[in-house]
Design an enzyme around this catalytic site. Structure first.
Site: not given
Length: 343
Positions: A12, A40, A100, A131, A158, A161-162, A215, A236, A243
């Site tokens: 990834g 993979s 988290r 992130c 953001q 790619s996030g 979050k 986004r 970001h």
């Protein structure tokens, strides 16, 4: 002798960045193993400029003898395999959201709360924050030291790619398609992302917030201070990497622009680029590939008694994910929490 490291989710975007970061920082690894799903297995991934690793199957991998596991395979996969690795004696640093907010698992940004690492041995798992949270708390911590933060209002911008490689591919395809009249329906996002901004990251919650916004609030309180109030709007934007955040901070007492700038210039992981002229600020494109959190556009917020407003940008794949995870491992070593196991 070095440490044996497993990178989980190695195919990834974040996993590849973890491998790149380990090599760039000359992490003291005697062996690095690349792991991903069975589909993979057998692929090859780069480790540094001149080394290639063959991806192994996560499902059948034995973590016995592995010192550090850098995980970024998705929350549901980490939920299964991170405890399995931890039980085998591997210290797991997990980049997903799964662990988290569990109270006995440290949520760590090394420049902000390295002391939280003391509790990692209870579960042998350390969580990497979101992130967007990481870059904000790196910028906030130096200010919180000199004038206690009361409230934060943040809007994020953001990059795709996030949301992973498929999201990056969708932005590329939609951008290209818009010029050749070949517009495809969105698959990774709820609306077209090319030439657009989407105020929706992760799922909606009962109060109308998205989980990404939730979050940022709960993670900031766990990492920095449980008394800080946070309201976020997460958006986004059609940027591939990096970001950005517009941050408005209310403090309990007075703080000047000069004091804030001085605090940032002393702080690890923060670079000030703040010239009040055309182009005298950082953007996402310029932050891509860099390690620091860049702060710009600092000014007083006159709408509250003690307020500042600023802009910050960071590479979400590096400081927002891979770099922070590697820094956690480096901090464990530097503080004597992690010893090499015998082969």
């Amino acid at each position: 002798m070095g440490y044996k490291v497993a990178v989980v989710g190695a195919t990834g975007a974040v996993g590849r960045e973890m491998l790149k970061t380990l090599a760039q920082r000359n992490f003291p690894a005697s062996e690095v193993v690349a792991l991903a799903s069975g589909r993979s297995a057998g692929q090859q991934v780069s480790y540094g400029d001149d080394r290639v690793l063959t991806v192994q199957n996560l499902e059948s991998f034995d973590f016995s003898g592995i010192d550090i596991g850098l995980f970024s395979p998705g929350a549901s996969v980490s939920a299964v395999h991170a405890p399995r690795a931890a039980a085998a004696g591997c210290v797991v640093i997990d980049n997903t959201s799964h662990f988290r907010m569990e109270p006995d698992i440290p949520l760590v940004v090394p420049e902000v709360n390295p002391q939280a690492l003391k509790g990692y041995a209870k579960r042998n798992i350390i969580a990497n924050p979101n992130c967007s949270t990481i870059q904000m708390v790196v910028a906030l911590k130096p200010l919180h030291r000199i004038a206690r933060i009361k409230r934060v209002v943040v809007a994020t911008y953001q990059s795709v790619s996030g949301a992973g490689k498929e999201a990056m591919d969708e932005l590329y395809a939609q951008t290209k398609g818009s010029f050749v009249n070949d517009l495809k329906a969105p698959e990774q996002f709820t609306k077209p992302i090319a030439f657009n901004c989407i105020p929706h990251i992760d799922r909606f919650m009962d109060d109308g917030s998205t989980k990404e916004e939730w979050k940022m609030a709960v993670e900031t309180r766990k990492i920095l201070d449980p008394d800080i109030a946070v309201i976020a709007t997460c958006v986004r934007v059609p940027v591939f990497v990096g970001h950005a955040e517009a941050v408005h901070v209310e403090f309990e007492g007075p703080i000047s622009v000069a004091e804030a700038l001085a605090a940032w210039r002393r702080a690890p992981g923060v670079t000030v680029v703040d010239r009040r002229e055309d182009g005298g600020y950082m953007t996402q494109v310029e932050a891509a590939g860099e390690d620091d959190v860049f702060v710009s556009r600092l000014r007083k917020d006159p709408t509250v008694p003690h307020g500042l407003a600023f802009w910050c940008v960071s590479d979400n794949l590096r400081k927002g994910a891979a770099l922070n995870a590697v820094q956690i491992a480096e901090t464990l070593i530097a503080r004597g929490f992690l010893s090499k196991r015998a082969a």
